[in-house]
Design a protein around this motif. Structure first.
Motif, PDB file in Angstrom:
ATOM      1  N   SER A   1       3.993  17.201  -6.814  1.00  0.00           N
ATOM      2  CA  SER A   1       4.536  18.326  -6.056  1.00  0.00           C
ATOM      3  C   SER A   1       3.375  19.177  -5.544  1.00  0.00           C
ATOM      4  CB  SER A   1       5.453  19.162  -6.942  1.00  0.00           C
ATOM      5  OG  SER A   1       4.692  19.784  -7.951  1.00  0.00           O
ATOM      6  N   SER A   2       3.698  20.256  -4.848  1.00  0.00           N
ATOM      7  CA  SER A   2       2.653  21.106  -4.281  1.00  0.00           C
ATOM      8  C   SER A   2       1.784  21.762  -5.351  1.00  0.00           C
ATOM      9  CB  SER A   2       3.269  22.174  -3.379  1.00  0.00           C
ATOM     10  OG  SER A   2       4.173  22.958  -4.117  1.00  0.00           O
ATOM     11  N   ASP A   3       2.318  21.954  -6.562  1.00  0.00           N
ATOM     12  CA  ASP A   3       1.511  22.567  -7.615  1.00  0.00           C
ATOM     13  C   ASP A   3       0.758  21.535  -8.457  1.00  0.00           C
ATOM     14  OD1 ASP A   3       3.433  21.424  -9.231  1.00  0.00           O
ATOM     15  OD2 ASP A   3       4.108  23.309 -10.128  1.00  0.00           O
ATOM     16  N   GLY A   4       0.879  20.255  -8.075  1.00  0.00           N
ATOM     17  CA  GLY A   4       0.139  19.199  -8.762  1.00  0.00           C
ATOM     18  C   GLY A   4       0.902  18.501  -9.864  1.00  0.00           C
ATOM     19  N   SER A   5       2.053  19.066 -10.266  1.00  0.00           N
ATOM     20  CA  SER A   5       2.842  18.381 -11.294  1.00  0.00           C
ATOM     21  C   SER A   5       3.569  17.201 -10.652  1.00  0.00           C
ATOM     22  CB  SER A   5       3.840  19.335 -11.932  1.00  0.00           C
ATOM     23  OG  SER A   5       4.754  19.797 -10.968  1.00  0.00           O
ATOM     24  N   ILE A   6       3.869  16.205 -11.455  1.00  0.00           N
ATOM     25  CA  ILE A   6       4.538  15.022 -10.931  1.00  0.00           C
ATOM     26  C   ILE A   6       6.032  15.166 -11.177  1.00  0.00           C
ATOM     27  CG2 ILE A   6       4.775  12.531 -11.162  1.00  0.00           C
ATOM     28  CD1 ILE A   6       1.803  12.482 -11.921  1.00  0.00           C
ATOM     29  N   LEU A   7       6.787  15.136 -10.088  1.00  0.00           N
ATOM     30  CA  LEU A   7       8.225  15.299 -10.197  1.00  0.00           C
ATOM     31  C   LEU A   7       8.981  13.997  -9.998  1.00  0.00           C
ATOM     32  CD1 LEU A   7       8.626  18.565  -8.104  1.00  0.00           C
ATOM     33  CD2 LEU A   7       8.564  18.329 -10.584  1.00  0.00           C
ATOM     34  N   ARG A   8       8.433  13.107  -9.212  1.00  0.00           N
ATOM     35  CA  ARG A   8       9.146  11.896  -8.838  1.00  0.00           C
ATOM     36  C   ARG A   8       8.188  10.729  -8.695  1.00  0.00           C
ATOM     37  NH1 ARG A   8      13.856  13.495  -4.802  1.00  0.00           N
ATOM     38  NH2 ARG A   8      14.487  11.476  -5.530  1.00  0.00           N
ATOM     39  N   TYR A   9       8.781   9.548  -8.620  1.00  0.00           N
ATOM     40  CA  TYR A   9       8.037   8.322  -8.340  1.00  0.00           C
ATOM     41  C   TYR A   9       8.558   7.698  -7.058  1.00  0.00           C
ATOM     42  CZ  TYR A   9       6.047   7.604 -13.056  1.00  0.00           C
ATOM     43  OH  TYR A   9       5.350   7.686 -14.214  1.00  0.00           O
ATOM     44  N   SER A  10       7.689   7.010  -6.346  1.00  0.00           N
ATOM     45  CA  SER A  10       8.101   6.051  -5.326  1.00  0.00           C
ATOM     46  C   SER A  10       8.045   4.696  -6.025  1.00  0.00           C
ATOM     47  CB  SER A  10       7.132   6.046  -4.143  1.00  0.00           C
ATOM     48  OG  SER A  10       7.196   7.255  -3.443  1.00  0.00           O
ATOM     49  N   VAL A  11       9.186   4.014  -6.097  1.00  0.00           N
ATOM     50  CA  VAL A  11       9.271   2.733  -6.793  1.00  0.00           C
ATOM     51  C   VAL A  11       9.415   1.631  -5.763  1.00  0.00           C
ATOM     52  CG1 VAL A  11      10.599   1.362  -8.442  1.00  0.00           C
ATOM     53  CG2 VAL A  11      10.336   3.828  -8.790  1.00  0.00           C
ATOM     54  N   GLY A  12       8.585   0.602  -5.884  1.00  0.00           N
ATOM     55  CA  GLY A  12       8.664  -0.494  -4.928  1.00  0.00           C
ATOM     56  C   GLY A  12       8.078  -1.782  -5.461  1.00  0.00           C
ATOM     57  N   ARG A  13       8.461  -2.876  -4.804  1.00  0.00           N
ATOM     58  CA  ARG A  13       7.957  -4.206  -5.137  1.00  0.00           C
ATOM     59  C   ARG A  13       6.770  -4.513  -4.222  1.00  0.00           C
ATOM     60  NH1 ARG A  13      10.172  -8.182  -8.016  1.00  0.00           N
ATOM     61  NH2 ARG A  13      12.245  -7.260  -7.896  1.00  0.00           N
ATOM     62  N   ILE A  14       5.662  -4.961  -4.796  1.00  0.00           N
ATOM     63  CA  ILE A  14       4.463  -5.255  -4.017  1.00  0.00           C
ATOM     64  C   ILE A  14       4.703  -6.472  -3.131  1.00  0.00           C
ATOM     65  CG2 ILE A  14       2.036  -5.950  -4.124  1.00  0.00           C
ATOM     66  CD1 ILE A  14       1.823  -4.371  -6.739  1.00  0.00           C
ATOM     67  N   GLN A  15       4.470  -6.294  -1.837  1.00  0.00           N
ATOM     68  CA  GLN A  15       4.624  -7.363  -0.857  1.00  0.00           C
ATOM     69  C   GLN A  15       3.281  -7.912  -0.383  1.00  0.00           C
ATOM     70  OE1 GLN A  15       7.616  -8.569  -0.191  1.00  0.00           O
ATOM     71  NE2 GLN A  15       8.490  -7.017  -1.529  1.00  0.00           N
ATOM     72  N   GLU A  16       2.266  -7.036  -0.372  1.00  0.00           N
ATOM     73  CA  GLU A  16       0.958  -7.432   0.166  1.00  0.00           C
ATOM     74  C   GLU A  16      -0.121  -6.600  -0.511  1.00  0.00           C
ATOM     75  OE1 GLU A  16      -1.230  -7.628   4.535  1.00  0.00           O
ATOM     76  OE2 GLU A  16       0.825  -6.938   4.392  1.00  0.00           O
ATOM     77  N   ILE A  17      -1.246  -7.238  -0.754  1.00  0.00           N
ATOM     78  CA  ILE A  17      -2.420  -6.567  -1.316  1.00  0.00           C
ATOM     79  C   ILE A  17      -3.582  -6.776  -0.360  1.00  0.00           C
ATOM     80  CG2 ILE A  17      -4.018  -6.483  -3.269  1.00  0.00           C
ATOM     81  CD1 ILE A  17      -1.735  -7.647  -5.002  1.00  0.00           C
ATOM     82  N   SER A  18      -4.263  -5.687  -0.002  1.00  0.00           N
ATOM     83  CA  SER A  18      -5.391  -5.791   0.927  1.00  0.00           C
ATOM     84  C   SER A  18      -6.543  -4.923   0.446  1.00  0.00           C
ATOM     85  CB  SER A  18      -4.965  -5.357   2.331  1.00  0.00           C
ATOM     86  OG  SER A  18      -4.833  -3.953   2.389  1.00  0.00           O
ATOM     87  N   ASP A  19      -7.626  -4.917   1.215  1.00  0.00           N
ATOM     88  CA  ASP A  19      -8.769  -4.067   0.892  1.00  0.00           C
ATOM     89  C   ASP A  19      -8.411  -2.584   0.942  1.00  0.00           C
ATOM     90  OD1 ASP A  19     -10.329  -6.319   0.613  1.00  0.00           O
ATOM     91  OD2 ASP A  19     -11.175  -6.189   2.638  1.00  0.00           O
ATOM     92  N   CYS A  20      -7.376  -2.240   1.717  1.00  0.00           N
ATOM     93  CA  CYS A  20      -6.972  -0.833   1.884  1.00  0.00           C
ATOM     94  C   CYS A  20      -6.039  -0.348   0.787  1.00  0.00           C
ATOM     95  CB  CYS A  20      -6.296  -0.645   3.230  1.00  0.00           C
ATOM     96  SG  CYS A  20      -7.358  -1.030   4.620  1.00  0.00           S
ATOM     97  N   GLY A  21      -5.331  -1.260   0.130  1.00  0.00           N
ATOM     98  CA  GLY A  21      -4.346  -0.886  -0.884  1.00  0.00           C
ATOM     99  C   GLY A  21      -3.235  -1.911  -0.950  1.00  0.00           C
ATOM    100  N   VAL A  22      -2.004  -1.438  -1.171  1.00  0.00           N
ATOM    101  CA  VAL A  22      -0.865  -2.342  -1.276  1.00  0.00           C
ATOM    102  C   VAL A  22       0.265  -1.874  -0.370  1.00  0.00           C
ATOM    103  CG1 VAL A  22      -1.398  -3.031  -3.639  1.00  0.00           C
ATOM    104  CG2 VAL A  22       0.154  -1.136  -3.263  1.00  0.00           C
ATOM    105  N   ARG A  23       1.092  -2.841   0.039  1.00  0.00           N
ATOM    106  CA  ARG A  23       2.315  -2.530   0.785  1.00  0.00           C
ATOM    107  C   ARG A  23       3.469  -2.849  -0.149  1.00  0.00           C
ATOM    108  NH1 ARG A  23       5.863  -5.658   3.679  1.00  0.00           N
ATOM    109  NH2 ARG A  23       4.428  -7.419   3.729  1.00  0.00           N
ATOM    110  N   ILE A  24       4.356  -1.858  -0.338  1.00  0.00           N
ATOM    111  CA  ILE A  24       5.508  -2.062  -1.203  1.00  0.00           C
ATOM    112  C   ILE A  24       6.795  -1.880  -0.400  1.00  0.00           C
ATOM    113  CG2 ILE A  24       4.316  -1.360  -3.308  1.00  0.00           C
ATOM    114  CD1 ILE A  24       5.687   1.371  -3.124  1.00  0.00           C
ATOM    115  N   THR A  25       7.828  -2.627  -0.791  1.00  0.00           N
ATOM    116  CA  THR A  25       9.169  -2.392  -0.274  1.00  0.00           C
ATOM    117  C   THR A  25       9.865  -1.503  -1.288  1.00  0.00           C
ATOM    118  OG1 THR A  25       9.249  -4.522   0.851  1.00  0.00           O
ATOM    119  CG2 THR A  25      11.357  -3.454   0.396  1.00  0.00           C
TER     120      THR A  25
END
Length: 88
Positions: free
Chosen positions: A15-39
């Protein structure tokens, strides 16, 4: 590499104050030098059929990982129920 295609990850969304309120949950579709793409997981359909999201390697700090050796339904239930102190 510690994560693989088809692993499910829960990426903290601070959140804006730095505490974690939620997750983005996804299945990894691709891994690259930049990071990952999840659905993303859809709470409406209870499937991984929502939009895709790109997560940079820096954005993967503190990520929770569910591999083929884990129980996916338990992983999702624990996140939904706030067992991990967070919610979808």
């Amino acid at each position: 590499m510690l994560i693989k295609i088809n692993d499910v990850i829960a990426v903290p969304r601070p959140s804006s104050d730095g505490s974690i309120l939620r997750y983005s949950v996804g299945r990894i579709q691709e891994i690259s030098d930049c990071g990952v793409r999840i659905t993303l997981y859809s709470r409406i359909t209870s499937q991984f059929n929502s939009w895709d999201k790109i997560v940079t390697w820096e954005g993967l700090n503190g990520v929770l990982v569910c591999t083929a050796e884990h129980d996916l339904s338990l992983f999702l239930d624990e996140i939904k129920e706030g067992f991990l102190s967070l919610s979808l």
